[in-house]
Scaffold this motif. Sequence first.
Motif, mmCIF file in Angstrom:
data_model
loop_
_atom_site.group_PDB
_atom_site.id
_atom_site.type_symbol
_atom_site.label_atom_id
_atom_site.label_comp_id
_atom_site.label_asym_id
_atom_site.label_seq_id
_atom_site.Cartn_x
_atom_site.Cartn_y
_atom_site.Cartn_z
ATOM 1 N N LEU A 282 0.714 -1.287 -0.083
ATOM 2 C CA LEU A 282 -0.036 -0.075 -0.006
ATOM 3 C C LEU A 282 0.807 1.191 0.021
ATOM 4 N N LEU A 283 1.989 1.303 0.863
ATOM 5 C CA LEU A 283 2.826 2.259 0.910
ATOM 6 C C LEU A 283 3.668 2.489 -0.541
ATOM 7 N N LEU A 284 3.877 1.373 -1.227
ATOM 8 C CA LEU A 284 4.601 1.594 -2.691
ATOM 9 C C LEU A 284 3.681 2.124 -3.590
ATOM 10 N N MET A 285 2.265 1.983 -3.366
ATOM 11 C CA MET A 285 1.312 2.729 -4.134
ATOM 12 C C MET A 285 1.326 4.206 -3.870
ATOM 13 N N TYR A 286 1.562 4.466 -2.632
ATOM 14 C CA TYR A 286 1.465 5.933 -1.972
ATOM 15 C C TYR A 286 2.729 6.754 -2.664
ATOM 16 N N ASP A 287 3.940 5.785 -2.778
ATOM 17 C CA ASP A 287 4.978 6.620 -3.606
ATOM 18 C C ASP A 287 4.725 6.894 -4.950
ATOM 19 N N ASP A 288 4.253 5.856 -5.553
ATOM 20 C CA ASP A 288 3.729 6.045 -7.084
ATOM 21 C C ASP A 288 2.758 6.861 -7.167
ATOM 22 N N GLY A 289 1.926 7.094 -6.648
ATOM 23 C CA GLY A 289 0.657 7.855 -6.984
ATOM 24 C C GLY A 289 0.183 8.998 -6.094
ATOM 25 N N PHE B 177 -6.684 -0.899 9.165
ATOM 26 C CA PHE B 177 -5.703 -2.162 8.929
ATOM 27 C C PHE B 177 -4.390 -1.956 9.358
ATOM 28 N N ILE B 178 -3.767 -0.533 8.890
ATOM 29 C CA ILE B 178 -2.361 0.019 9.089
ATOM 30 C C ILE B 178 -2.266 0.158 10.628
ATOM 31 N N PHE C 266 6.678 3.807 9.123
ATOM 32 C CA PHE C 266 5.372 3.977 9.702
ATOM 33 C C PHE C 266 5.339 5.638 9.814
ATOM 34 N N SER C 267 6.525 6.174 9.691
ATOM 35 C CA SER C 267 6.164 7.709 9.449
ATOM 36 C C SER C 267 5.563 8.060 8.292
ATOM 37 N N LYS C 268 5.915 7.551 7.104
ATOM 38 C CA LYS C 268 5.343 7.770 5.917
ATOM 39 C C LYS C 268 3.923 7.028 5.846
ATOM 40 N N ALA C 269 3.802 5.929 6.434
ATOM 41 C CA ALA C 269 2.290 5.520 6.726
ATOM 42 C C ALA C 269 1.519 6.633 7.263
ATOM 43 N N GLY D 125 0.839 9.336 4.811
ATOM 44 C CA GLY D 125 -0.132 9.062 3.813
ATOM 45 C C GLY D 125 -1.755 8.778 4.437
ATOM 46 N N MET D 126 -1.752 8.103 5.584
ATOM 47 C CA MET D 126 -3.086 8.022 6.314
ATOM 48 C C MET D 126 -3.683 9.349 6.372
ATOM 49 N N ARG D 127 -2.769 10.317 6.860
ATOM 50 C CA ARG D 127 -3.262 11.689 7.403
ATOM 51 C C ARG D 127 -3.747 12.413 6.398
#
Length: 795
Positions: free
Chosen positions: A392-399, A423-424, A437-440, A443-445
Amino acid sequence: MRGSKYVPYLFFALMPLTGLLAQKNKVPKPKKTDLVEPMVDAANSRFFYFSSASRPFGMVNLSPDMVLKGTWNTGYRYNQDTIKVFSHIHCWELSGIPVLPTTGQFKGQLGPDKYGSSYTHQQEIAKPGYHKVVLKDYGITAELTSTTRVGFHKYTYPRSAASHILFDFTTMLGSSETQSASVRKVSAQSIEGSVTMAATIRRPKPITVYFVTDFDKPFESFNGWQDGKLTGMQEQVSGSKNGVYVSFATAANEVRQMKVAISYVSIEEARRNMQAELPHWDFAKVVKESADEWNQWLGRIEVEGGTLTEQRRFYTDLWHALQGRRIVSDVSGTYIDNTGPQPRKRQIPLGADGKPRFNEYNSDSFWGAQWSLNTLWHMVYPEVTESFINSLLLMYDDGGLIPRGPSGGNYTYVMTGAATTPFIVSAYLKGIRGFDFSKAYEGMRKDHFPGGMMSKVGYEHTTFKGGGIEEYMELGYVPYPLSNIKYGFHMDGSTQTLEYAYQDYALAQMAKVLGKKDDYELFSKRALNYRNVFNKDTGWMWTRNREGKWNQPIDILQYEHGFEEGNAAQYTWWVPHDVKGLIDLMGGTEVFTDKLNRSFLEARKHSFVSGKSENPTDQELLRRVYINYGNQPCMQTPFLFNYAGKPWLTQYWTRQLIDSVYSGISPQKGYSGDEDQGLMGSLAVLLKIGLFSTNGGTSEKPFYEISSPIFNKVTIKLNQKYYPGKEFVIEARQQAPGNVYIQKANLNGKIWDQPWFLHDELAKGGKLVLDMGARPNRSWGSDLSKVPPSMSTIK
């Protein structure tokens, strides 16, 4: 009397022989794969539901298809009498590479309705990793197995001067049309190519499947067809509405084998997948390896007791929890990113061993996962959780956004809300932290503000309007109707309000642990917005317009119209983070319990699920139900009695649900026609082992609620890379038909008088002992000071 002195010697002499005979006659314990029944509910459900020749989360899910066109009521259909094709991909909005062996005059150009074959279930075997069926029209015995990324076929032909294997690229498979295909002959034992599956309403961009096919014996000719006409022998076939086939003569009982490797990146990666996973032609070896892998995964939970049918259904449920959401990255770690204007080849980071650190996945929404996958995967398969989060975080990096249901490297924006936040968060709070988890958190925020996932409703591909997040932040609820413009699906304001409030609560807990005080206070305040759609005059959730007025007339059983795939009666209980707060809104535990219990009494009349009808008027009437276990919004409802000091009702109703909805191994029923990629399978597992988590493990200190396990003993083998304990055991003593109620409990040697315990207790290993009985013990777990924690009880 003379002979009597020899009797003791004879007895001792026979003892070893008696032991040997007992050993010889001892029934061996069945393997988990022998217990799984893939045919459960196979008469129903969606294109991607059925599975046989597949590995856990396998990119390849090779199986027969009887109905090809459409998302629903397609794929493998138990009651249909004709197999059209064997296709390699059955996945959320993905499909591809349909094949079929035939004999005699070639009919592939006429379409699957003409070339499909009859079959019988009496000549069919399906189990994890393997499928066997006789194609009666052609006299061919087909056997299928797979590795993660390669389909392996074994066909036993009759004597025929004209035997074939066809690849049909004219078909619609599931929800996707075949847009175009290009296939070339590499040699007399190999072909390769690519197939582009058209965009769908859910997946907004086309996706190309690359494949390499090797044959164990040379074929005599490589042929094609286009637009329904044969084109003869060729070296390459390209374009739309086409197909190819290889032909050869066969002797009686001649075996021909074929391997089909796939990739979403390139032909070269498909070839690498084959070389890495299946460099040989030993079919039996692959069948065994597949069974061994499945036995290892399924063996993480051992159950003892119960009937054979109950054990078979349990491992079928667990098996479904480990597929549906499928790997889409290659063995090398390459994957396709479709978030930009053009597809881009990407690379998963490699570990010290040179292998990808995790997989990239294709997945339907995590809508409802807080009551299923969150608990089961985090508990039993934490490495799966960790891999999915990294994906999921990889897709956050991509998109730029954490997705709620990615398909083919696309954002689909399926369903609503920030469904992956719980989930995360729950993974992090349980100590699963092999991700950034900082990136997570970042992205969630982002997903919880305008421009994020809360700005979009289902399949809203081009705008950020339908989510109503601005109104939620300003008014404290999402109005219904939000707009006269339909931006996407599921613009159901009250459901969105309830979802956002729960997801805000989850994010607040992570903010607290990370020391983000301002965010914690912000999201905690927003988490109380569920109160704004509770109508105190009626005692049910309802919809409000922009002016704050309750919409009229009030009909709590009306389907949708502000409630996503449900109604107000069902969504009234949708406050997983603050059950105590909901109890207070209703007027106390007695009012709460009475209303919930009456809802279950009504639901029992229709077996706890809504019916189905082709007639729209009848369908509307069938959906007028208080509880519906054919979908996710009601998953948590029986566990709410634990919060009201009435755990015996949790025990009673969970057993009723198991018996009515999640029992038996019939092809005609099992998951009410929609298992939903592991969600309902996971729920069934949790119900049967007697553990659940209403808030999806999103408390600062996650916990499990106790219900009524159906087995004498459940042993959960913990992954010690993540948890310090070796195993957690649940033992239900005096287990017998009708003994559904807990009389007393003991946790790790201590008397336990509350219907919940902390995740940390499970993680360090231990034992929960439950004494069961036929009558409710109304004193056990009834102390309101010891009910499971809620937002309103934790300060």
